[in-house]
Design a protein around this motif. Structure first.
Motif, PDB file in Angstrom:
ATOM      1  N   GLN A   1     -17.145 -13.092  13.958  1.00  0.00           N
ATOM      2  CA  GLN A   1     -16.325 -11.868  14.580  1.00  0.00           C
ATOM      3  C   GLN A   1     -17.209 -10.306  14.318  1.00  0.00           C
ATOM      4  O   GLN A   1     -16.789  -9.445  15.031  1.00  0.00           O
ATOM      5  CB  GLN A   1     -15.057 -11.982  13.343  1.00  0.00           C
ATOM      6  N   SER A   2     -18.438 -10.586  13.983  1.00  0.00           N
ATOM      7  CA  SER A   2     -19.197  -9.278  14.074  1.00  0.00           C
ATOM      8  C   SER A   2     -19.810  -8.991  15.308  1.00  0.00           C
ATOM      9  O   SER A   2     -20.215  -7.859  15.517  1.00  0.00           O
ATOM     10  CB  SER A   2     -20.294  -9.217  12.778  1.00  0.00           C
ATOM     11  N   PHE A   3     -19.702  -9.925  16.263  1.00  0.00           N
ATOM     12  CA  PHE A   3     -20.355  -9.843  17.535  1.00  0.00           C
ATOM     13  C   PHE A   3     -19.631  -8.935  18.621  1.00  0.00           C
ATOM     14  O   PHE A   3     -18.120  -9.156  18.658  1.00  0.00           O
ATOM     15  CB  PHE A   3     -20.838 -11.143  18.179  1.00  0.00           C
ATOM     16  N   PRO A   4     -20.364  -8.299  19.469  1.00  0.00           N
ATOM     17  CA  PRO A   4     -19.481  -7.619  20.528  1.00  0.00           C
ATOM     18  C   PRO A   4     -18.633  -8.463  21.519  1.00  0.00           C
ATOM     19  O   PRO A   4     -19.113  -9.653  21.836  1.00  0.00           O
ATOM     20  CB  PRO A   4     -20.540  -6.709  21.211  1.00  0.00           C
ATOM     21  N   LYS A   5     -17.636  -8.198  21.999  1.00  0.00           N
ATOM     22  CA  LYS A   5     -16.628  -9.181  22.903  1.00  0.00           C
ATOM     23  C   LYS A   5     -17.417  -9.396  24.098  1.00  0.00           C
ATOM     24  O   LYS A   5     -17.078 -10.369  24.797  1.00  0.00           O
ATOM     25  CB  LYS A   5     -15.429  -8.535  23.323  1.00  0.00           C
TER      26      LYS A   5
ATOM     27  N   LYS B   1     -12.607 -17.960  20.990  1.00  0.00           N
ATOM     28  CA  LYS B   1     -11.339 -17.212  20.769  1.00  0.00           C
ATOM     29  C   LYS B   1     -11.730 -15.686  20.439  1.00  0.00           C
ATOM     30  O   LYS B   1     -11.132 -14.497  20.665  1.00  0.00           O
ATOM     31  CB  LYS B   1     -10.756 -17.766  19.369  1.00  0.00           C
ATOM     32  N   HIS B   2     -12.874 -15.235  19.535  1.00  0.00           N
ATOM     33  CA  HIS B   2     -13.228 -14.133  19.318  1.00  0.00           C
ATOM     34  C   HIS B   2     -13.557 -13.346  20.509  1.00  0.00           C
ATOM     35  O   HIS B   2     -13.303 -11.876  20.656  1.00  0.00           O
ATOM     36  CB  HIS B   2     -14.565 -14.154  18.186  1.00  0.00           C
ATOM     37  N   LEU B   3     -14.038 -13.988  21.336  1.00  0.00           N
ATOM     38  CA  LEU B   3     -14.612 -13.095  22.725  1.00  0.00           C
ATOM     39  C   LEU B   3     -13.567 -12.733  23.495  1.00  0.00           C
ATOM     40  O   LEU B   3     -13.224 -11.771  24.317  1.00  0.00           O
ATOM     41  CB  LEU B   3     -15.654 -13.873  23.493  1.00  0.00           C
TER      42      LEU B   3
ATOM     43  N   ALA C   1     -20.735 -10.261  24.480  1.00  0.00           N
ATOM     44  CA  ALA C   1     -21.703 -11.341  23.939  1.00  0.00           C
ATOM     45  C   ALA C   1     -21.687 -12.329  24.875  1.00  0.00           C
ATOM     46  O   ALA C   1     -20.485 -12.816  24.865  1.00  0.00           O
ATOM     47  CB  ALA C   1     -21.818 -11.419  22.445  1.00  0.00           C
ATOM     48  N   HIS C   2     -22.997 -13.004  25.098  1.00  0.00           N
ATOM     49  CA  HIS C   2     -22.740 -14.348  25.704  1.00  0.00           C
ATOM     50  C   HIS C   2     -22.596 -15.445  24.615  1.00  0.00           C
ATOM     51  O   HIS C   2     -23.173 -15.575  23.579  1.00  0.00           O
ATOM     52  CB  HIS C   2     -24.147 -14.942  26.415  1.00  0.00           C
ATOM     53  N   PRO C   3     -21.566 -16.209  24.763  1.00  0.00           N
ATOM     54  CA  PRO C   3     -21.313 -17.334  23.777  1.00  0.00           C
ATOM     55  C   PRO C   3     -22.528 -18.001  23.293  1.00  0.00           C
ATOM     56  O   PRO C   3     -22.557 -18.573  22.241  1.00  0.00           O
ATOM     57  CB  PRO C   3     -20.155 -18.055  24.434  1.00  0.00           C
ATOM     58  N   MET C   4     -23.453 -18.414  24.166  1.00  0.00           N
ATOM     59  CA  MET C   4     -24.721 -19.151  23.624  1.00  0.00           C
ATOM     60  C   MET C   4     -25.470 -18.345  22.637  1.00  0.00           C
ATOM     61  O   MET C   4     -25.951 -18.859  21.665  1.00  0.00           O
ATOM     62  CB  MET C   4     -25.531 -19.471  24.781  1.00  0.00           C
ATOM     63  N   ALA C   5     -25.450 -17.012  22.785  1.00  0.00           N
ATOM     64  CA  ALA C   5     -26.275 -16.102  21.947  1.00  0.00           C
ATOM     65  C   ALA C   5     -25.323 -16.107  20.508  1.00  0.00           C
ATOM     66  O   ALA C   5     -26.025 -16.191  19.283  1.00  0.00           O
ATOM     67  CB  ALA C   5     -26.250 -14.524  22.288  1.00  0.00           C
ATOM     68  N   VAL C   6     -23.816 -16.110  20.664  1.00  0.00           N
ATOM     69  CA  VAL C   6     -23.309 -16.412  19.244  1.00  0.00           C
ATOM     70  C   VAL C   6     -23.599 -17.676  18.761  1.00  0.00           C
ATOM     71  O   VAL C   6     -23.598 -17.772  17.272  1.00  0.00           O
ATOM     72  CB  VAL C   6     -21.887 -16.093  19.679  1.00  0.00           C
TER      73      VAL C   6
END
Ligand code: SDX
Length: 387
Positions: free
Chosen positions: A87-91, A142-144, A93-98
């Motif tokens: 949840q700390s990542f910017p919306k 969900k987060h993104l 962000a690429h999901p693979m980075a997350v």
């Protein structure tokens, strides 16, 4: 010995060579998991049973399967620290980075609980990885999207649970059995593929004795690239860019033009110089899923089939031995399941996690040495610093 250098089994045979897990014959289009052909597993098995096969070397009996499925379910909850990290990542962000970060964070959560010399610890780590990959993938989605997380529902089978955590609004939502079966088959078809770039990364990284979650995170980083697991996302983007069957010839010509860096995404393979057996199963699944969803006239499917037909009859592709690979049809199914293209490689990583882990486990479960690939030096011979 190949005239350049002697083959030193000492450093090759541990981190990056010997294995009993998967056999590929690229010339014949054969893919066996512990001896079982991929098309038979896709027809008769399911993802978790195939996970057991890859990890333990034999298909489970009923009792072994129930214990394995329950152990994975019991290990699928994600620590709040990792949920907070996601949840700390910017919306944007690429999901693979997350996913790279989230899986590496599991090393921080469980590091003190893993003694890689103990089979019981390695088994528990396998349950956690296989159980938490879909939860992490769903949380990332969900987060993104800016939506609340949906908790894992132990009453649902693996693939249905993933779909519900991703697209559901509550834990008890109903999931279409058609979609769940298609999702399970996608996970199964991506489970393992011998020592491809990402699996070799995991084995080489793991050969230093590092935490297994850290080694798996390295594998996720490698898979992300468009030449490897990122191709499924690139295939959909390519089909959408082609836009109509009338434009196919233009793109095929671009792919054949050496001066043009464009390649047909989803075609070609480092090993298969014949058809990729997974692509055949994936194409059949695409037909089934889209007709069951009433999408048999999906324009992208029409473009994909026409592109495949043209390429398979084209002299250049025949001569270069270029056939559709696993990524060519998988994206069409995932799009029909409602999965956005940026999540395609996350699905690939979720399915492949067991293959990465099985190779790591196979290596560390017996004496091994750190891998040390050597280079072919083409630089200066020794010379002196000018006086
Ligand atoms: C995966 O290794 C694995 O097992 C991977 C994987 C797994 O499950 O882990 O199977 C998953 O990564 C599948 C591949 C997904 N990638 C793509 O679909 C991207 C598009 N394909 C390519 O970029 C390419 O085919 C590779 C990267 C897959 C392989 O590239 P290579 O090693 O250059 O292929 P090659 O040596 O067989 O190429 C032979 C010739 C070359 O031309 P020449 O140098 O002889 O003139 O064919 C050309 C290539 O340039 N070529 C293509 C092409 N792929 C190769 N030309 C047009 N379109 C293509 N897709």
């Amino acid at each position: 010995k190949n005239g350049f250098f002697t083959y030193d089994p000492g450093f090759m045979s541990t981190a990056s060579c010997e294995s009993q897990i998967t056999f590929i014959d690229g010339g014949k289009g054969v893919l066996l998991h512990r001896g079982y052909p991929i098309d038979q597993l896709a027809e008769h098995s399911d993802y978790l049973e195939t996970c057991y096969l890859l990890l333990k070397g034999e298909l489970p009996n009923q009792e072994q399967k129930q214990h394995f499925v329950q152990a994975v379910k019991d290990s699928s909850e994600v620590a709040s620290s990792v949920a907070n990290l996601i949840q700390s990542f910017p919306k944007e962000a690429h999901p693979m980075a997350v996913m790279c970060s989230a899986v590496a964070a599991l090393a921080a959560v469980y590091n003190d609980e893993i003694d890689i010399t103990k089979e019981a610890d390695r088994d528990q780590t396998a349950y956690r990885l296989i159980g938490q990959m879909p939860t992490l993938a769903a949380m990332t989605y969900k987060h993104l999207k800016g939506e609340d997380f949906v908790a894992s529902n132990p009453a649902l089978d693996y693939a249905a649970n993933y779909l519900n955590m991703t697209f559901g609004k509550s834990t008890d939502d109903k999931v279409s059995p058609v979609l769940a079966k298609a999702m399970d088959r996608i996970f199964l078809l991506h489970a393992d593929h011998e020592q491809n770039a990402s699996t070799s990364t995991v084995r080489l990284s793991g050969s230093s004795g590092t935490n297994p979650f850290a080694a798996i995170a390295a594998g996720i980083s490698t898979l992300w690239g468009p030449a490897h697991g990122g191709a499924n996302e690139a295939v959909l983007n390519m089909l959408e860019e082609i836009g109509s069957v009338d434009n196919i010839d233009t793109y095929v010509a671009k792919a054949k033009d050496k001066a043009d860096p464009f390649r047909l995404m989803g075609f070609g393979h480092r090993v298969y110089k014949n058809f990729d057996p997974r692509a055949k199963v994936m194409k059949q699944a695409a037909d089934e899923v889209l007709s069951e969803l009433g999408l048999e006239n999906d324009p992208l499917l029409a473009i994909a089939k026409k592109l495949e037909k043209i390429a398979l009859e084209d002299e250049y592709f025949i001569q270069k031995k270029l056939y559709p690979n696993v990524d060519f049809y998988s994206g069409i199914i995932m799009k029909a399941l409602g999965i956005p293209t940026e999540m395609f490689t996350v699905i690939f990583a979720t399915g492949r996690a067991v293959g990465w882990y099985a190779h790591w486990d196979e290596m560390v479960s017996k004496p091994y040495k750190i891998g040390r690939p050597r280079q072919l030096y083409t630089g200066y011979t020794q010379r002196d610093y000018p006086a």
